[in-house]
Design a protein around this motif. Structure first.
Motif, PDB file in Angstrom:
ATOM      1  N   UNK A  49     -12.681  34.905 -11.817  1.00  0.00           N
ATOM      2  CA  UNK A  49     -11.986  34.762 -13.059  1.00  0.00           C
ATOM      3  C   UNK A  49     -11.068  33.400 -13.068  1.00  0.00           C
ATOM      4  N   UNK A  50     -11.499  32.513 -12.239  1.00  0.00           N
ATOM      5  CA  UNK A  50     -10.832  31.120 -12.403  1.00  0.00           C
ATOM      6  C   UNK A  50     -11.298  30.518 -13.590  1.00  0.00           C
ATOM      7  N   UNK A  51     -10.303  29.958 -14.080  1.00  0.00           N
ATOM      8  CA  UNK A  51     -10.598  29.017 -15.560  1.00  0.00           C
ATOM      9  C   UNK A  51     -11.583  28.096 -15.271  1.00  0.00           C
ATOM     10  N   UNK A  52     -11.652  27.557 -14.003  1.00  0.00           N
ATOM     11  CA  UNK A  52     -12.881  26.554 -13.687  1.00  0.00           C
ATOM     12  C   UNK A  52     -13.073  26.543 -12.468  1.00  0.00           C
ATOM     13  N   UNK A  53     -14.255  25.950 -12.020  1.00  0.00           N
ATOM     14  CA  UNK A  53     -14.435  25.752 -10.611  1.00  0.00           C
ATOM     15  C   UNK A  53     -15.343  24.504 -10.498  1.00  0.00           C
ATOM     16  N   UNK A  54     -14.958  23.468  -9.762  1.00  0.00           N
ATOM     17  CA  UNK A  54     -15.948  22.063  -9.798  1.00  0.00           C
ATOM     18  C   UNK A  54     -16.211  22.049  -8.354  1.00  0.00           C
ATOM     19  N   UNK A  55     -17.526  21.973  -8.198  1.00  0.00           N
ATOM     20  CA  UNK A  55     -18.329  21.403  -6.833  1.00  0.00           C
ATOM     21  C   UNK A  55     -17.676  20.148  -6.604  1.00  0.00           C
ATOM     22  N   UNK A  56     -17.503  20.187  -5.261  1.00  0.00           N
ATOM     23  CA  UNK A  56     -17.034  18.905  -4.792  1.00  0.00           C
ATOM     24  C   UNK A  56     -18.136  18.023  -4.020  1.00  0.00           C
ATOM     25  N   UNK A  57     -18.236  16.549  -3.900  1.00  0.00           N
ATOM     26  CA  UNK A  57     -19.248  16.043  -3.275  1.00  0.00           C
ATOM     27  C   UNK A  57     -19.125  15.906  -1.683  1.00  0.00           C
ATOM     28  N   UNK A  58     -18.376  16.524  -1.003  1.00  0.00           N
ATOM     29  CA  UNK A  58     -18.134  16.783   0.480  1.00  0.00           C
ATOM     30  C   UNK A  58     -16.910  17.332   0.839  1.00  0.00           C
ATOM     31  N   UNK A  59     -16.962  17.563   2.324  1.00  0.00           N
ATOM     32  CA  UNK A  59     -16.033  18.418   2.770  1.00  0.00           C
ATOM     33  C   UNK A  59     -14.800  17.262   3.187  1.00  0.00           C
ATOM     34  N   UNK A  60     -13.753  17.543   2.018  1.00  0.00           N
ATOM     35  CA  UNK A  60     -12.553  16.869   2.141  1.00  0.00           C
ATOM     36  C   UNK A  60     -11.454  18.187   2.348  1.00  0.00           C
ATOM     37  N   UNK A  61     -10.192  17.730   2.910  1.00  0.00           N
ATOM     38  CA  UNK A  61      -9.246  18.868   3.105  1.00  0.00           C
ATOM     39  C   UNK A  61      -7.920  18.320   2.670  1.00  0.00           C
ATOM     40  N   UNK A  62      -8.122  17.148   1.854  1.00  0.00           N
ATOM     41  CA  UNK A  62      -6.592  16.841   1.301  1.00  0.00           C
ATOM     42  C   UNK A  62      -6.278  17.417   0.217  1.00  0.00           C
ATOM     43  N   UNK A  63      -4.902  17.457  -0.159  1.00  0.00           N
ATOM     44  CA  UNK A  63      -4.346  17.758  -1.324  1.00  0.00           C
ATOM     45  C   UNK A  63      -4.603  17.102  -2.482  1.00  0.00           C
ATOM     46  N   UNK A 410      -6.425  25.015  -6.587  1.00  0.00           N
ATOM     47  CA  UNK A 410      -6.776  25.562  -4.975  1.00  0.00           C
ATOM     48  C   UNK A 410      -7.965  24.705  -4.727  1.00  0.00           C
ATOM     49  N   UNK A 411      -7.827  23.821  -3.603  1.00  0.00           N
ATOM     50  CA  UNK A 411      -9.012  23.201  -2.915  1.00  0.00           C
ATOM     51  C   UNK A 411      -9.559  24.063  -1.647  1.00  0.00           C
ATOM     52  N   UNK A 412     -10.777  24.378  -1.922  1.00  0.00           N
ATOM     53  CA  UNK A 412     -11.532  24.909  -0.604  1.00  0.00           C
ATOM     54  C   UNK A 412     -12.489  23.822  -0.105  1.00  0.00           C
ATOM     55  N   UNK A 413     -13.298  24.231   0.930  1.00  0.00           N
ATOM     56  CA  UNK A 413     -14.010  23.437   1.448  1.00  0.00           C
ATOM     57  C   UNK A 413     -15.013  22.862   0.845  1.00  0.00           C
ATOM     58  N   UNK A 414     -15.605  23.460  -0.327  1.00  0.00           N
ATOM     59  CA  UNK A 414     -16.708  23.127  -1.017  1.00  0.00           C
ATOM     60  C   UNK A 414     -16.256  22.763  -2.491  1.00  0.00           C
ATOM     61  N   UNK A 415     -15.252  23.570  -3.014  1.00  0.00           N
ATOM     62  CA  UNK A 415     -14.918  23.647  -4.492  1.00  0.00           C
ATOM     63  C   UNK A 415     -13.360  23.366  -4.571  1.00  0.00           C
ATOM     64  N   UNK A 416     -13.248  23.082  -5.812  1.00  0.00           N
ATOM     65  CA  UNK A 416     -11.862  22.901  -6.444  1.00  0.00           C
ATOM     66  C   UNK A 416     -11.769  24.095  -7.450  1.00  0.00           C
ATOM     67  N   UNK A 417     -10.860  24.980  -7.588  1.00  0.00           N
ATOM     68  CA  UNK A 417     -10.527  25.788  -8.443  1.00  0.00           C
ATOM     69  C   UNK A 417      -9.393  25.817  -9.117  1.00  0.00           C
ATOM     70  N   UNK A 418      -9.399  26.314 -10.533  1.00  0.00           N
ATOM     71  CA  UNK A 418      -8.358  26.203 -11.487  1.00  0.00           C
ATOM     72  C   UNK A 418      -7.851  27.515 -11.850  1.00  0.00           C
ATOM     73  N   UNK A 419      -6.738  28.220 -11.384  1.00  0.00           N
ATOM     74  CA  UNK A 419      -6.475  29.649 -11.528  1.00  0.00           C
ATOM     75  C   UNK A 419      -5.266  29.516 -12.558  1.00  0.00           C
ATOM     76  N   UNK A 420      -5.694  30.035 -13.839  1.00  0.00           N
ATOM     77  CA  UNK A 420      -4.634  29.997 -14.891  1.00  0.00           C
ATOM     78  C   UNK A 420      -5.371  29.690 -16.099  1.00  0.00           C
ATOM     79  N   UNK A 421      -4.313  29.382 -17.215  1.00  0.00           N
ATOM     80  CA  UNK A 421      -5.040  28.970 -18.525  1.00  0.00           C
ATOM     81  C   UNK A 421      -6.267  27.941 -18.326  1.00  0.00           C
ATOM     82  N   UNK A 422      -6.891  27.742 -19.463  1.00  0.00           N
ATOM     83  CA  UNK A 422      -8.045  26.975 -19.365  1.00  0.00           C
ATOM     84  C   UNK A 422      -7.897  25.528 -19.044  1.00  0.00           C
ATOM     85  N   UNK A 423      -6.653  24.970 -19.528  1.00  0.00           N
ATOM     86  CA  UNK A 423      -6.523  23.597 -18.892  1.00  0.00           C
ATOM     87  C   UNK A 423      -5.136  23.527 -18.085  1.00  0.00           C
ATOM     88  N   UNK A 424      -5.135  22.864 -16.970  1.00  0.00           N
ATOM     89  CA  UNK A 424      -4.117  22.737 -16.200  1.00  0.00           C
ATOM     90  C   UNK A 424      -2.834  22.119 -16.960  1.00  0.00           C
TER      91      UNK A 424
END
Length: 424
Positions: A49-63, A410-424
């Motif tokens: 149910x995430x407002x959006x999910x963006x696939x990331x180009x590589x495994x990064x773990x920074x905030x 929420x940044x995971x190993x592969x994706x960045x998620x936005x949980x909430x309204x459509x636009x942060x």
């Protein structure tokens, strides 16, 4: 030893110019506290149910950081160090590739992009495991870059670089604490020219000279300054030239080894709350309260309190409404009075085989904490601990969560998620 120091990211030493509600210009937010009072945030969700999910180009773990209509993060991209900008709907605005990445030692938790970027609203500044320090314009053009390893030699750490750049009015501040010549230096934000350089060397037990913390903004006699925690010492430095203002030792009188500085201190009302030791080992977590100010060696005069029964490992504490919140390695949550060091209350998230490496945040009274296995917890902590939810994201999480708008990044190993309204 299964730890890596990627939970220590950028903390700006001065607020970004023109800061607006919803901006999160550095890892611990605009004030360096790891918290925000504003906004309404989700407390329970399903990742589908995430407002959006963006696939990331590589495994990064920074905030990630947030400024106006852009989200910025460091990431590997096609074998290179990269900085990625997304719009508030998760669409790529630009991707700057800066040069060859340096693979991490810790394959499961780390990456070549452990440190978070930081912005002053005019540029984005990032540091990488390769030794690269770079400044970019907000449109992705590279302003300048230098390689610290080429200039000063390789960074000799047990694990992977985690200290992020911080900002003063004119400089990007970098601290290097490792098994070798340790120092703090300032680089001109506009040109990349080295403006000042201060050595920072102390004799320590094995590995304690390794530091992964980030400079913390303070005021000293009405002037901008910053703290650095590492090598069993807390030091204060002038923001103008990095000059040592005062130092405090006495954190490790028994000379225990393998205590690298990982979690960054947090400051409230003139007291720095300093995490010492390591909470992943029984009886080795400590917590000290150090009064700011003074000159020279303040070891004997400025320690307000200390706890030998409480500490953290990787997770930097939070300051929220005059209280300090600790997330322990196995999920314990402790609320502490920064003036006395006494426990106000303590509780815990449900235990599992995984531990906590990402530093938590508090958004409008709700503490968000991501466990390595990808479960994100939400708990109300305004007056006492109330567990609200467990939210499985389905991928490893080491980066801190970011309050953005009325939602959570929420940044995971592969994706960045936005949980909430459509636009942060």
């Amino acid at each position: 030893m299964k730890y890596v120091f990627i939970c220590l990211a950028a903390l700006a030493a001065v607020p970004a110019a023109g800061l607006q509600s919803g901006d999160w210009p550095a890892w611990r937010g605009p004030s360096g506290s790891g918290s925000t009072l504003a906004g309404e945030y989700p407390t329970r969700w399903n990742k589908a149910e995430a407002a959006w999910k963006a696939a990331l180009p590589g495994k990064g773990v920074s905030t990630p950081i947030v400024w106006r209509d852009r989200i910025y993060l460091t990431t590997p991209a096609d074998g290179q160090d990269g900085v990625l900008a997304l719009d508030r709907n998760g669409k790529q605005a630009w991707l700057a590739k800066l040069g060859p990445e340096s693979p991490p030692k810790h394959q499961s938790l780390a990456s070549s992009c452990n440190a978070s970027p930081v912005t002053d609203g005019k540029g984005v500044f990032a540091r990488f495991r390769s030794g690269r320090l770079a400044a970019l314009e907000l449109d992705g053009r590279v302003r300048w870059q230098v390689n610290l390893d080429e200039r000063f030699g390789p960074e000799k750490l047990f694990w992977d670089a985690g200290s992020s750049p911080a900002l003063t009015a004119d400089c990007v501040v970098v601290s290097r604490m490792h098994h070798g010549e340790s120092w703090v230096a300032g680089f001109d934000k506009k040109t990349g020219e080295q403006r000042w350089f201060q050595k920072r060397n102390y004799e320590t037990p094995n590995e304690n000279d390794n530091g992964y913390t980030t400079p913390v903004s303070i005021q000293h006699q009405g002037r901008p300054a910053f703290l650095i925690w590492g090598a069993d010492h807390l030091t204060a430095h002038s923001a103008a030239d990095g000059a040592l203002l005062w130092s405090c030792g006495g954190f490790n009188p028994a000379g225990t080894g393998f205590w690298p500085a990982i979690a960054t201190p947090v400051v409230h009302n003139g007291i720095a709350v300093v995490p010492v030791g390591r909470d992943d080992r029984p009886g080795q977590g400590r917590l000290h309260g150090i009064r700011l100010g003074g000159s020279g060696d303040v070891t004997a005069t400025h320690r307000v309190w200390q706890r030998d029964d409480l500490g953290v490992f990787c997770c930097t504490p939070i300051e929220y409404k005059g209280r300090i919140f600790l997330l322990r390695h196995r999920g314990g949550v402790v609320c502490v009075d920064p003036a006395t060091g006494k426990t106000i209350w303590e509780n815990a998230f449900p235990r599992a085989s995984s531990s906590f490496f990402a530093s938590p945040v508090i958004a409008n009274g709700v503490l968000y904490a991501a466990r390595e296995d990808g479960v994100v917890f939400a708990a109300r902590v305004e007056n006492e601990f109330e567990l609200l939810s467990e939210n499985a994201m389905g991928e490893r999480i080491v980066a801190s969560l970011v309050p953005a708008g009325n939602g959570i990044l929420v940044r995971g190993e592969q994706n960045l998620y936005y949980i909430g309204a459509r636009k942060p």
